[in-house]
Design a protein around this motif. Structure first.
Motif, PDB file in Angstrom:
ATOM      1  N   VAL A 389       0.824  -1.212   0.000  1.00 22.27           N
ATOM      2  CA  VAL A 389       0.000   0.000   0.000  1.00 22.27           C
ATOM      3  C   VAL A 389       0.855   1.257   0.000  1.00 22.27           C
ATOM      4  N   ALA A 390       2.140   1.136   0.346  1.00 25.01           N
ATOM      5  CA  ALA A 390       3.008   2.310   0.483  1.00 25.01           C
ATOM      6  C   ALA A 390       3.887   2.566  -0.725  1.00 25.01           C
ATOM      7  N   MET A 391       4.039   1.587  -1.607  1.00 25.23           N
ATOM      8  CA  MET A 391       5.132   1.659  -2.589  1.00 25.23           C
ATOM      9  C   MET A 391       4.977   2.777  -3.613  1.00 25.23           C
ATOM     10  N   ASP A 392       3.775   3.310  -3.817  1.00 23.48           N
ATOM     11  CA  ASP A 392       3.591   4.377  -4.802  1.00 23.48           C
ATOM     12  C   ASP A 392       3.583   5.773  -4.188  1.00 23.48           C
ATOM     13  N   ASP A 466       7.466  -5.327  -9.779  1.00 20.66           N
ATOM     14  CA  ASP A 466       7.405  -4.264 -10.785  1.00 20.66           C
ATOM     15  C   ASP A 466       6.901  -2.963 -10.160  1.00 20.66           C
ATOM     16  N   GLY A 467       5.910  -3.080  -9.274  1.00 25.67           N
ATOM     17  CA  GLY A 467       5.366  -1.896  -8.611  1.00 25.67           C
ATOM     18  C   GLY A 467       6.395  -1.214  -7.728  1.00 25.67           C
ATOM     19  N   VAL A 468       7.195  -2.008  -7.005  1.00 30.56           N
ATOM     20  CA  VAL A 468       8.240  -1.431  -6.163  1.00 30.56           C
ATOM     21  C   VAL A 468       9.291  -0.734  -7.023  1.00 30.56           C
ATOM     22  N   ALA A 469       9.677  -1.363  -8.126  1.00 30.01           N
ATOM     23  CA  ALA A 469      10.672  -0.758  -9.012  1.00 30.01           C
ATOM     24  C   ALA A 469      10.180   0.578  -9.558  1.00 30.01           C
ATOM     25  N   LYS A 470       8.921   0.615  -9.969  1.00 29.48           N
ATOM     26  CA  LYS A 470       8.354   1.855 -10.514  1.00 29.48           C
ATOM     27  C   LYS A 470       8.167   2.909  -9.429  1.00 29.48           C
ATOM     28  N   GLY A 471       7.539   2.516  -8.321  1.00 24.40           N
ATOM     29  CA  GLY A 471       7.234   3.479  -7.268  1.00 24.40           C
ATOM     30  C   GLY A 471       8.472   4.013  -6.575  1.00 24.40           C
ATOM     31  N   ARG A 472       9.466   3.155  -6.361  1.00 20.60           N
ATOM     32  CA  ARG A 472      10.690   3.545  -5.653  1.00 20.60           C
ATOM     33  C   ARG A 472      11.779   4.015  -6.599  1.00 20.60           C
ATOM     34  N   LYS A 473      11.500   3.936  -7.915  1.00 21.71           N
ATOM     35  CA  LYS A 473      12.473   4.341  -8.943  1.00 21.71           C
ATOM     36  C   LYS A 473      13.791   3.569  -8.779  1.00 21.71           C
ATOM     37  N   LEU A 498      14.390   1.323  -0.023  1.00 23.43           N
ATOM     38  CA  LEU A 498      12.978   0.986   0.137  1.00 23.43           C
ATOM     39  C   LEU A 498      12.225   2.046   0.926  1.00 23.43           C
ATOM     40  N   VAL A 499      12.918   2.836   1.716  1.00 27.67           N
ATOM     41  CA  VAL A 499      12.319   3.979   2.400  1.00 27.67           C
ATOM     42  C   VAL A 499      13.216   5.191   2.170  1.00 27.67           C
ATOM     43  N   ASP A 500      12.646   6.379   2.357  1.00 25.56           N
ATOM     44  CA  ASP A 500      13.366   7.619   2.052  1.00 25.56           C
ATOM     45  C   ASP A 500      14.017   8.255   3.268  1.00 25.56           C
TER      46      ASP A 500
END
Length: 600
Positions: A389-392, A466-473, A498-500
């Motif tokens: 739920v957080a990745m984007d 794929d979602g993590v790669a896209k959302g986290r760049k 994985l976190v900022d």
């Protein structure tokens, strides 16, 4: 005769309305708070479990059994640090009631409170007693004085992770677990699928325990002005007797809670100067939020297992609620508010339904597409669906000890055919369709069913990575390498991208200001979505019948005995009103009954 009946009906109606009004006035009067003295020492019991969000206690808030929340404690300490009437804090701790992430959030809040020149004393009867005192002492080390009751111990015995495996027991009774995972480190099902930890499980557990241990050692060392080696030596000798803990400078004084309170009042100026103790949460209600006028930020909290559906949280449930539709509706409501500049989404969840997680993730996307930046603040855990739920989001903030990630998926079933055979239970199935028994515990997967199960797991895992790669760049190959269902601490996740940022609410609000273009010095107006129901609104629910349905739902989910034990006092209080209302309803039906001869 009918005139008399109607007269008494009217009198009864006024009686019911008067009684209901008195109940409502009592609820509203309960919310009124006294004024504060000129010199205040705040007090709080950190052994009390805390919810993530204010207003998650339902009816317990009306019968004096309210838990309070992490947000309220942090906010109250922030407000107190700006209030010249507040001189310090005296707290009680001893047994663990919070996770490591929450403990770090509270430590940070106490540290900021002390940085304004105010004192903070903590007392424990014993740290851990017959259990581990590592986490509560870790919290206590953020205070400038630690008191221990005589005969108490300091049980900082380190970290132990114990896993139990039931595969052998299941084999003995003829139950076969058929569980597949993506990938090696997705170890949740090993409890049933294995007889001991796999090498991947052991590797991940060693990494998590090692990093959390290091974080706690460094925190204790910094708080107590000791070297890390001295703290580790004390841990290896623990549990420590009261005299040993005093000699090792882990506690400042041996004494009792009343003595700590007296010392705190004296430091605050003494009773002659008007110093008095006030409960921290009560103070927060009296003083108001530290966040007042300014740009509006929506706060949404998702806590507990992620489940599909769900609109409203039952007032009769004090369990955490992460119903996908409820959270998605909160996002849509906040997004529709023109004054909302950004959304702060607090996540504390081990995961749950992939479908429910996707509903929430899409709600995050809708908010961002509508121009509302979203910042995630992670609590004790944000695993699997809790990370999905957080990745984007625009920014993700985790505490150093947050259990983060588990980018993976598992699925399967338990086949009980062997157990049925042992018990002499015959099972016969008639099917239509090649995969009709895919969910049946009566038979193992066929080749076709196993193929479909693998296809579903592969699709979800691919969408996740794929979602993590896209959302986290991040590069997809890097994501596939660090995923595999592995759990990281927040500190490890930060190093992996994985976190900022690392921190709690305060750091998350800094990130909110950045993504929303709000000056760092600007105040913020924080509004929770969905808005918690007040006691007044809950009483109205009671009078219109909604509470009965909610209680029935809660009883089904939690067990009727527990619900009645929790809410018996409240029910005793309002039952006369309910009974009167029911009698009134029957009386008002008398004219119709009279047609059939009754009442004539």
């Amino acid at each position: 005769m009918r005139f008399i009946v109607r007269l008494f009906a009217l009198i009864g109606l006024f009686g019911v309305l008067l009684t209901a009004g008195l109940v409502l006035l009592a609820i509203k009067a309960k919310d009124k708070q006294p004024t504060l003295p000129q010199a205040v020492v705040l007090e709080f019991n950190f052994e009390r479990p805390l919810a993530e969000a204010p207003g998650e206690d339902g009816w317990t808030s009306l019968i004096g059994n309210r838990r309070g929340s992490v947000r309220e404690v942090v906010d109250a300490l922030e407000q107190a640090s700006r209030d010249p009437r507040v001189k310090g804090l005296v707290a009680k701790v001893g047994n663990a009631s919070q996770g490591i992430g929450t403990t770090q959030e509270l430590r940070d809040a106490i540290t900021r409170f002390r940085a304004t020149g105010r004192f903070a004393y903590v007392h424990a009867e014993s740290f851990g007693d017959a259990g581990s005192g590592m986490s509560p002492y870790y919290l206590a080390s953020a205070f400038d004085q630690v008191w221990l009751q005589p005969v108490g111990t300091v049980g900082i015995t380190g970290i132990a992770v114990t896993q139990t495996f039931f595969r052998g027991a299941l084999d003995s009774i003829g139950v076969q677990p058929q569980i597949s995972k993506r990938a090696d480190y997705k170890t949740a099902a090993e409890t049933f699928a294995e007889k001991q930890a796999t090498p991947a499980n052991r590797e991940m557990t060693e990494s998590l325990a090692g990093d959390l241990y290091d974080q706690m050692v460094l925190g204790i060392a910094e708080g107590r002005h000791l070297g890390p080696d001295a703290v580790k030596a004390a841990i290896d000798r623990a549990p420590l007797l009261d005299s040993e803990a005093l000699a090792d400078k882990l506690v400042d004084k041996l004494g009792y809670l009343d003595e700590v309170e007296t010392a705190a009042k004296e430091r605050a100026g003494g009773k002659a100067a008007g110093a008095d103790t006030v409960d921290l949460l009560s103070y927060g209600k009296i003083a108001g939020s530290a966040f007042g006028q300014g740009p509006t930020i929506a706060l949404i909290v998702g806590e507990g297992e992620i489940v599909r559906g769900g609109k409203d949280k039952s007032a009769f449930s004090d369990e955490a609620s992460f119903a996908a539709n409820r959270i998605a509706d909160a996002f849509d409501t906040a997004t529709a508010q023109p004054g909302v500049k950004a959304i702060l989404f607090r996540v504390n969840s081990p995961g749950g339904s992939p479908v429910g997680s996707e509903v929430v993730r899409h709600a995050v996307d809708r908010a961002r597409a509508a121009g509302k930046p979203v910042v995630i603040s992670m609590g004790d855990v944000a695993g699997s669906g809790g990370y999905w739920v957080a990745m984007d989001a625009d920014r993700i903030v985790a505490l150093p000890g947050t259990l983060t990630g588990s980018i993976g998926v598992l699925g399967g079933k338990f086949v009980a055919k062997g157990l049925a055979d042992k018990l002499g239970v015959g099972v016969d199935q008639v099917t239509r369709g090649a995969n009709a028994t895919i969910w049946s515990p009566a038979s193992p997967y066929t080749d076709s069913e196993a193929a479909r199960q693998d296809a579903m797991l592969d699709a979800i895992y691919t969408q996740f990575t794929d979602g993590v790669a896209k959302g986290r760049k991040l590069d997809i190959d890097k994501v596939r390498q660090l995923a595999k269902g592995r759990v990281y601490t927040g500190r490890q996740a930060k190093d992996l991208g994985l976190v900022d940022a690392l921190g709690g609410y305060d750091i998350a609000l800094q990130q909110v200001r950045q993504v929303a273009g709000i000056p760092s010095t600007a105040n913020l107006h924080i509004i929770q979505f969905p808005k918690p129901k007040s006691g007044y609104e809950m009483v109205l629910d009671l009078l219109n019948g909604n509470a009965a349905a909610q209680m029935a739902s809660a009883a089904e989910a939690r067990g009727a005995e527990k619900v009645l034990a929790d809410y018996g006092p409240l029910l005793d209080m309002i039952q006369p009103v309910v009974r009167a209302a029911k009698r009134q309803e029957q009386v008002l039906m008398m004219p119709d009954l009279g047609v059939n001869g009754a009442g004539r």
